[in-house]
Write a protein that holds these residues in place. Structure first.
Motif, mmCIF file in Angstrom:
data_model
loop_
_atom_site.group_PDB
_atom_site.id
_atom_site.type_symbol
_atom_site.label_atom_id
_atom_site.label_comp_id
_atom_site.label_asym_id
_atom_site.label_seq_id
_atom_site.Cartn_x
_atom_site.Cartn_y
_atom_site.Cartn_z
ATOM 1 N N UNK A 127 0.873 -1.176 0.125
ATOM 2 C CA UNK A 127 0.025 -0.137 0.020
ATOM 3 C C UNK A 127 0.962 1.282 -0.096
ATOM 4 N N UNK A 128 1.900 1.045 0.811
ATOM 5 C CA UNK A 128 2.763 2.476 0.833
ATOM 6 C C UNK A 128 3.673 2.634 -0.508
ATOM 7 N N UNK B 270 3.090 5.789 -3.044
ATOM 8 C CA UNK B 270 4.219 6.552 -3.590
ATOM 9 C C UNK B 270 4.095 6.776 -5.036
ATOM 10 N N UNK B 271 3.618 5.781 -5.875
ATOM 11 C CA UNK B 271 3.605 5.574 -6.886
ATOM 12 C C UNK B 271 2.540 6.543 -7.553
ATOM 13 N N UNK B 272 1.463 6.533 -6.988
ATOM 14 C CA UNK B 272 0.150 7.344 -7.305
ATOM 15 C C UNK B 272 0.758 8.669 -7.212
ATOM 16 N N UNK C 62 7.442 -5.929 -6.439
ATOM 17 C CA UNK C 62 7.925 -4.592 -7.089
ATOM 18 C C UNK C 62 6.781 -3.639 -7.491
ATOM 19 N N UNK C 63 7.181 -2.537 -7.387
ATOM 20 C CA UNK C 63 6.032 -1.372 -8.114
ATOM 21 C C UNK C 63 6.948 -0.480 -8.835
ATOM 22 N N UNK C 64 6.583 -0.417 -10.190
ATOM 23 C CA UNK C 64 7.289 0.335 -10.978
ATOM 24 C C UNK C 64 6.341 1.301 -11.638
ATOM 25 N N UNK C 65 6.933 2.855 -11.611
ATOM 26 C CA UNK C 65 6.190 3.886 -12.045
ATOM 27 C C UNK C 65 6.959 4.505 -13.235
ATOM 28 N N UNK C 66 6.477 5.656 -13.693
ATOM 29 C CA UNK C 66 6.906 6.144 -14.924
ATOM 30 C C UNK C 66 7.393 7.857 -14.405
#
Length: 175
Positions: free
Chosen positions: A45-46, A50-52, A99-103
């Motif tokens: 969730x954290x 952070x990605x959002x 894994x959480x990946x963003x752009x």
């Protein structure tokens, strides 16, 4: 036996509980101990929050995405997938990796993994009056291993893993 799944989600606050529920459901079905599942779901969730919040500060370049598969956002040039992020989870044997990946623009250069001795140094954490910055610290406390990294020109990647404990009779339990 092992399982993995990947979600491509919109950078919207409503996607955070969706990712969390998906993880909790998969872990419950597989037979992971509820305390371990809870720790990983809070860390997820954290990372998603952070990605959002930070994961798409680059401008969308629509002209670069003409003729591309709209679901193949992770092979696009930097900035074209700013409205989305990706969550991938691997449950394999005795470990779960998420894994959480963003752009977005990525982590500042000063952000690095703390050693176990440094994790208890209060000077390295945000002040009690800070309005943000605690999420990454919480991930470090809930997971066994954490990596905060940048994908040059493509955004940030948060990966963390935890050794799993299993309920009796679990589907994926290590033999």
């Amino acid at each position: 036996m092992s399982i993995w799944w990947s979600l491509h989600l919109r950078r919207d606050a409503a996607s955070v509980p969706l990712a969390r529920r998906f993880l909790l459901g998969a872990m419950e079905t597989a037979g992971v101990d509820p305390e371990i599942s809870f720790d990983l779901s809070v860390a997820l969730s954290e990372a998603c929050a952070n990605a959002v919040e930070h994961g798409g500060d680059r401008r969308v370049q629509r002209e670069q995405s003409v003729g591309r598969d709209p679901w193949d956002v992770w092979d696009e040039p930097a900035g074209t997938a700013c409205g989305q992020y990706r969550v991938t989870a691997y449950l394999d044997g005795e470990k779960c990796r998420i894994e959480v990946a963003d752009s977005g623009p990525g982590f500042p250069a000063r952000r690095m993994l703390r050693t176990s001795a440094q994790q208890h140094d209060p000077q390295l954490y945000p002040s009690l009056s800070a309005e943000d910055g605690r999420g990454l610290c919480l991930i470090e406390q809930l997971a066994d291993h954490v990596h905060f990294g940048n994908r040059p020109g493509r955004g940030a990647l948060v990966s963390f893993d935890k050794v799993l404990k299993w309920r009796k009779g679990a589907l994926l339990m290590v033999s």
